[in-house]
Each structure stands twice: as C-alpha cells, then as structure tokens.
Design a protein around this motif. Structure first.
Motif, short mmCIF file in Angstrom:
data_model
loop_
_atom_site.label_atom_id
_atom_site.label_comp_id
_atom_site.label_asym_id
_atom_site.label_seq_id
_atom_site.Cartn_x
_atom_site.Cartn_y
_atom_site.Cartn_z
N GLU A 221 13.76 -3.16 -23.25
CA GLU A 221 14.00 -3.46 -21.83
C GLU A 221 14.04 -2.19 -20.98
N ASN A 222 13.27 -2.22 -19.89
CA ASN A 222 13.19 -1.10 -18.94
C ASN A 222 12.58 0.17 -19.53
N ALA A 223 11.97 0.09 -20.68
CA ALA A 223 11.32 1.26 -21.28
C ALA A 223 9.98 1.53 -20.58
N ILE A 224 9.59 2.80 -20.58
CA ILE A 224 8.31 3.21 -19.99
C ILE A 224 7.55 4.04 -21.03
N VAL A 225 6.32 3.62 -21.32
CA VAL A 225 5.49 4.31 -22.30
C VAL A 225 4.12 4.57 -21.70
N ASP A 226 3.69 5.82 -21.73
CA ASP A 226 2.33 6.21 -21.34
C ASP A 226 1.61 6.73 -22.59
N TYR A 227 0.52 6.09 -22.96
CA TYR A 227 -0.22 6.45 -24.16
C TYR A 227 -1.66 6.80 -23.76
N TYR A 228 -2.09 8.00 -24.13
CA TYR A 228 -3.42 8.48 -23.76
C TYR A 228 -4.22 8.77 -25.03
N LYS A 229 -5.37 8.13 -25.17
CA LYS A 229 -6.24 8.32 -26.33
C LYS A 229 -7.48 9.10 -25.89
N VAL A 230 -7.66 10.29 -26.46
CA VAL A 230 -8.83 11.12 -26.16
C VAL A 230 -9.77 11.07 -27.35
N GLN A 231 -10.91 10.41 -27.17
CA GLN A 231 -11.87 10.20 -28.25
C GLN A 231 -13.15 10.96 -27.91
N ASN A 232 -13.25 12.17 -28.45
CA ASN A 232 -14.39 13.04 -28.15
C ASN A 232 -14.81 13.76 -29.42
N ASP A 233 -15.09 12.98 -30.45
CA ASP A 233 -15.33 13.54 -31.78
C ASP A 233 -16.81 13.85 -32.00
N SER A 237 -18.59 11.27 -37.03
CA SER A 237 -17.25 10.72 -37.21
C SER A 237 -17.16 9.31 -36.65
N SER A 238 -16.46 8.45 -37.39
CA SER A 238 -16.25 7.06 -36.96
C SER A 238 -14.76 6.77 -36.92
N LEU A 239 -14.37 5.98 -35.93
CA LEU A 239 -12.94 5.69 -35.73
C LEU A 239 -12.75 4.20 -35.49
N ILE A 240 -11.85 3.61 -36.26
CA ILE A 240 -11.39 2.24 -36.00
C ILE A 240 -9.91 2.35 -35.65
N ASP A 241 -9.59 2.08 -34.40
CA ASP A 241 -8.25 2.30 -33.88
C ASP A 241 -7.61 0.95 -33.54
N ASN A 242 -6.53 0.64 -34.23
CA ASN A 242 -5.82 -0.63 -34.04
C ASN A 242 -4.45 -0.34 -33.45
N THR A 243 -4.20 -0.79 -32.23
CA THR A 243 -2.93 -0.54 -31.56
C THR A 243 -2.29 -1.86 -31.18
N TYR A 244 -1.02 -2.02 -31.56
CA TYR A 244 -0.27 -3.25 -31.30
C TYR A 244 0.99 -2.90 -30.52
N ILE A 245 1.22 -3.60 -29.41
CA ILE A 245 2.31 -3.26 -28.50
C ILE A 245 3.16 -4.48 -28.22
N ASN A 246 4.46 -4.37 -28.48
CA ASN A 246 5.43 -5.44 -28.23
C ASN A 246 6.34 -4.99 -27.09
N SER A 259 -13.35 7.50 -24.13
CA SER A 259 -14.28 7.51 -25.26
C SER A 259 -15.55 8.26 -24.89
N PHE A 260 -15.69 9.47 -25.40
CA PHE A 260 -16.84 10.32 -25.06
C PHE A 260 -17.65 10.74 -26.28
N GLY A 261 -17.09 10.66 -27.48
CA GLY A 261 -17.79 11.17 -28.65
C GLY A 261 -17.53 10.33 -29.88
N GLY A 262 -18.23 10.68 -30.96
CA GLY A 262 -18.12 9.93 -32.19
C GLY A 262 -19.36 9.08 -32.43
N LYS A 263 -19.61 8.75 -33.69
CA LYS A 263 -20.76 7.91 -34.04
C LYS A 263 -20.47 6.45 -33.74
N LEU A 264 -19.38 5.95 -34.31
CA LEU A 264 -18.95 4.57 -34.09
C LEU A 264 -17.46 4.56 -33.78
N THR A 265 -17.09 3.90 -32.69
CA THR A 265 -15.69 3.78 -32.32
C THR A 265 -15.38 2.33 -32.01
#
Length: 438
Positions: A221-233, A237-246, A259-265
């Motif tokens: 309750e009343n929490a604040i979260v800022d999450y920044y993902k920089v994908q420039n690989d 390189s391949s990335l499978i990113d699974n994020t779950y937020i409650n 998302s700027f780089g990588g073979k498969l994201t």
C-alpha cells in the motif's frame, strides 16, 4: 541431445548440490516437472505465434559457467549509469561479483537470491513472496524457477527509500562458447516505501548468450516503484524477460522498457492490481535494424475498482527487423471505475521490416473508461519536406523525425541522468547528432 533434454539432465546435477529438505527444493522439483511436461513454447501457441525459439534450441549452451572471469571496472564502466552514484548488484556469467558491486544495509536489504533462499533470516520474506505471483503456466518461467539460485534480492521495509537508485547488471564475458543464464530477482517494497531500479543484460563478446530472466515485484500500500529496463545487447544475444508485478492499494508502479539491441528479445510484463486506487504504467521504445526481433507481451489485470493503467509503446523498425506487440487488458466484473489506456505506434522505415500488433480488451464491468489503439505507418512526407526546405539534408531530417517520434516516452522517466543516457542511445541508434557521444 537437444536443449530441453540437456536442461533436464543438468537439473539433476544442480539439485544434487542443494539441501533436499529445504522448502525451495520442492518448489524447484515441481517447476521442473512442469517444464518437462510443457517444454519450450512454439508458434502453435497463440502467445508465441510470431516468435520462434527453434534456432536457440539447437545451440549447445553451457548451463553452468566453468569458471569465474574477473572484470575490471574501467572495462565495463560505460555500461553503468556512471553519471550518478548508484547501488550496484553485478553478476558476471551468472556469478555475483563483489568487486563490481556496491550494496547497502542502511535500513534496507539489497543482497543476493542465493543468500535469501538459504539463510534462515530471510525465510519469513521468502515464504510469503517467492514464486507466488510468477506464473506456473508459462513454461520458461517454471524453467527459471527450477534453476533459481542467483539474482537480486531487494527488500525495502515500511517508510524506507534507498538513498540511491539500484542498478542490476548481468555481464556475459564469452568465457563459454555459448552460455545460458537464468537470473531470478525478488523485489519487495513495503508500505509507503519507494524504489528505483535500472536493469541491464550485457554481453561483452560475440559468443552466443541466452538469458531467461524472471523478476517478481511486490508493491504494498502506497508503495512507489520505478523499474527501467535497458536492452541494448550484442547481435548474438537473446533475452527472454518475464516480469510479474503484484500491487496493493494506492501503489504506483512504472516500468519503462528500452529495446535497442540483441538478436531476439521477448518481454513478458504482467501486472496484477489487487487493491483500489492503483496506478500501473508501461512505456517502451523499440528501435531495431538488421534481423533483430523484439516481442512485447503485456498484461494488466484490473481486479478491484477505481484503478488506472497506462500503456504507451513506440516502435521504429528498419532493414529486416521484426516486431511484435500484444497488449492485453482484463477488467473483472467488480472492477468498476477502471481507467485503462493502451497505445502502440509503429514506423516502418524499410520495405522488409514487419510489425505484428494486437491490442486486446476483456471487459466484464460496465462503468469503465477503456481505450486501445495502434498505428503502423511511415514517416510523414510533409514534415520531411518541411525540414528539407529549411536546409536539413534528407537523411538527417528522417532521423530527426524518428527521434521526435520516440522521444516523448521519456517524459515519465524520473532519473535525469538516465533520461540523458537514453536520449543518447536513441540519438545514436537513429544517427542523430545531438552534440554528445556515448
């Protein structure tokens, strides 16, 4: 031996070195049974219709690194947000680097999942939060759960805020010919607490890397979260990113994905609003070229009334690149007064580039404001002509228009130094000179 069989046999070796009486052992075993039954997702499944993992399954990935490869800070400094002071949790080939990391115990816990999963002092948090919001239906999430050992553990108690943002950085050195990494992050932000996180996965060579990452975030309750993902690989390189937020009552969580780089994201981003007056924000900028592929899958589940969600994704696709956006909003019957907005805008700057976009709304309440939209087009010829008529060469004019198209997503980035860094990445990716270098 294909990759699935190799993972199953490697799991047996992995579990032989852990305490079988530990509660997490049963969680891992059940997760591996799930993966063994389902295997890797394929294009016959609707959620993976436009993204194939077949080529990755043919690579002979090392599942565990053979040795630790030390890195000097000067050699990787450019990958950190060195313009400001941050806490750092750094992993090299999946192994924690105390040399490159900087953590704190100043009223908050920023440490390792390996410690959190094994030490009794963390058991109360692990029992309540670990693997509780992560999906048991997603086979790659369960694969990560089966091998869960290392990653970032962040616990922010009530009314606390770290003095600095936290950077989570994963380096792959190329010490292995091909390496598979499976980091697991658990982030718990209690009532009235705040947290800012910047995450990056970075390969340092042209050797093949596959990262299957899972992050669980709990905002009280009343929490604040800022999450920044920089994908420039790198292109290997391949990335499978699974994020779950409650989220709980009156919490605010924002996730920005660049998302700027990588073979498969593949980005799977899932929000669950378990409370009222919740605000969930998802924004992204994708700029691709060559044969790059990025797939954004988002889900916002409005479970309680009086909540909001905002999605805004911009994509620029050149050469032979491909993009996918699948945004799903679910509004339960009791979730009245919901305000849900979703927008996906794309520019194709090559005749060979493709984008597949599919906004979805499942609304079971009748007093809501929900909208979605997507556009796919090319650059505005009138605007291009206007810039050229002012003496700007066509190449630079095109780049400036694309820069303006992508740049407005940055408005909600709350870390000025990061906003400047992303500006540089966007400008360099598009070939715009803004008077600085990266």
């Amino acid at each position: 031996m294909d990759l699935k069989d190799k993972l199953i046999s490697s799991f047996m070796a992995f579990e032989s070195n852990v305490d079988i009486d530990h509660p997490v052992h049963d969680v891992r075993v059940e997760a591996m049974k799930n993966f063994e039954m389902k295997g890797f997702p394929n294009k016959k499944q609707e959620a993976w219709k436009y993204t194939s993992l077949n080529s990755l399954q043919k690579v002979n990935f090392s599942i565990f690194p053979k040795e630790v490869n030390a890195l000097e800070y000067k050699d990787v400094k450019k990958y950190f947000l060195h313009e400001m002071d941050t806490y750092k949790i750094v992993f090299v080939d999946g192994i924690y680097s105390s040399f490159l990391s900087e953590t704190t115990h100043d009223g908050v816990d920023i440490c390792l999942m390996s410690s959190a999963l094994t030490k009794p002092m963390y058991k109360p948090v692990i029992d309540v939060y670990f693997n509780k919001v992560a999906s048991n239906d997603e086979s790659l999430t369960t694969l990560n759960t089966a091998f869960s050992r290392e990653g970032a553990y962040i616990y922010i108690p009530k009314n606390k805020m770290p003095k600095k943002p936290v950077e989570i950085v994963h380096f792959a050195t190329g010490n292995e010919a091909s390496l598979m990494l499976q980091p697991r992050n658990l982030i718990v932000v209690e009532e009235n607490a705040e947290l800012q996180i910047i995450e990056r996965h970075q390969s340092l060579t042209s050797n093949e890397v596959l990262t299957n990452c899972v992050t669980e975030i709990y905002a009280a309750e009343n929490a604040i979260v800022d999450y920044y993902k920089v994908q420039n690989d790198t292109a290997s390189s391949s990335l499978i990113d699974n994020t779950y937020i409650n989220q709980k009552n009156k919490s605010v969580v924002k996730v920005h994905t660049f998302s700027f780089g990588g073979k498969l994201t593949r980005n799977n981003l899932n929000f669950y609003q378990n409370g009222e007056h919740i605000d969930s924000t998802m924004k992204g900028v994708t700029i691709l070229g060559e044969k790059q592929h990025v797939d954004h899958h988002t889900l916002v589940h409005h479970i309680e009334p009086n909540c909001e969600s905002h999605q805004d994704y911009k994509g620029i696709y050149g050469e032979n690149s491909t993009g996918v956006f699948n945004g799903k909003i679910i509004v339960d019957k009791i979730a009245q007064k919901t305000n849900a907005f979703q927008q996906n805008n794309n520019i194709l700057v090559s005749d060979k580039a493709t984008i597949n976009t599919k906004p979805q709304l499942e609304i079971f309440a009748d007093d809501v404001k929900c909208s979605h939209g997507c556009t796919i087009g090319q650059l505005d010829e009138e605007a291009l002509f206007y810039l050229q008529s002012r003496g700007i060469p066509k190449k630079e004019a095109r780049a400036l228009l694309m820069y303006a198209f992508a740049n407005n997503v940055l408005e909600s980035v709350r870390i000025p130094e990061l906003k400047t860094r992303i500006n540089k990445l966007i400008a360099n990716k598009l070939g715009v000179s803004l008077g600085f270098d990266l």
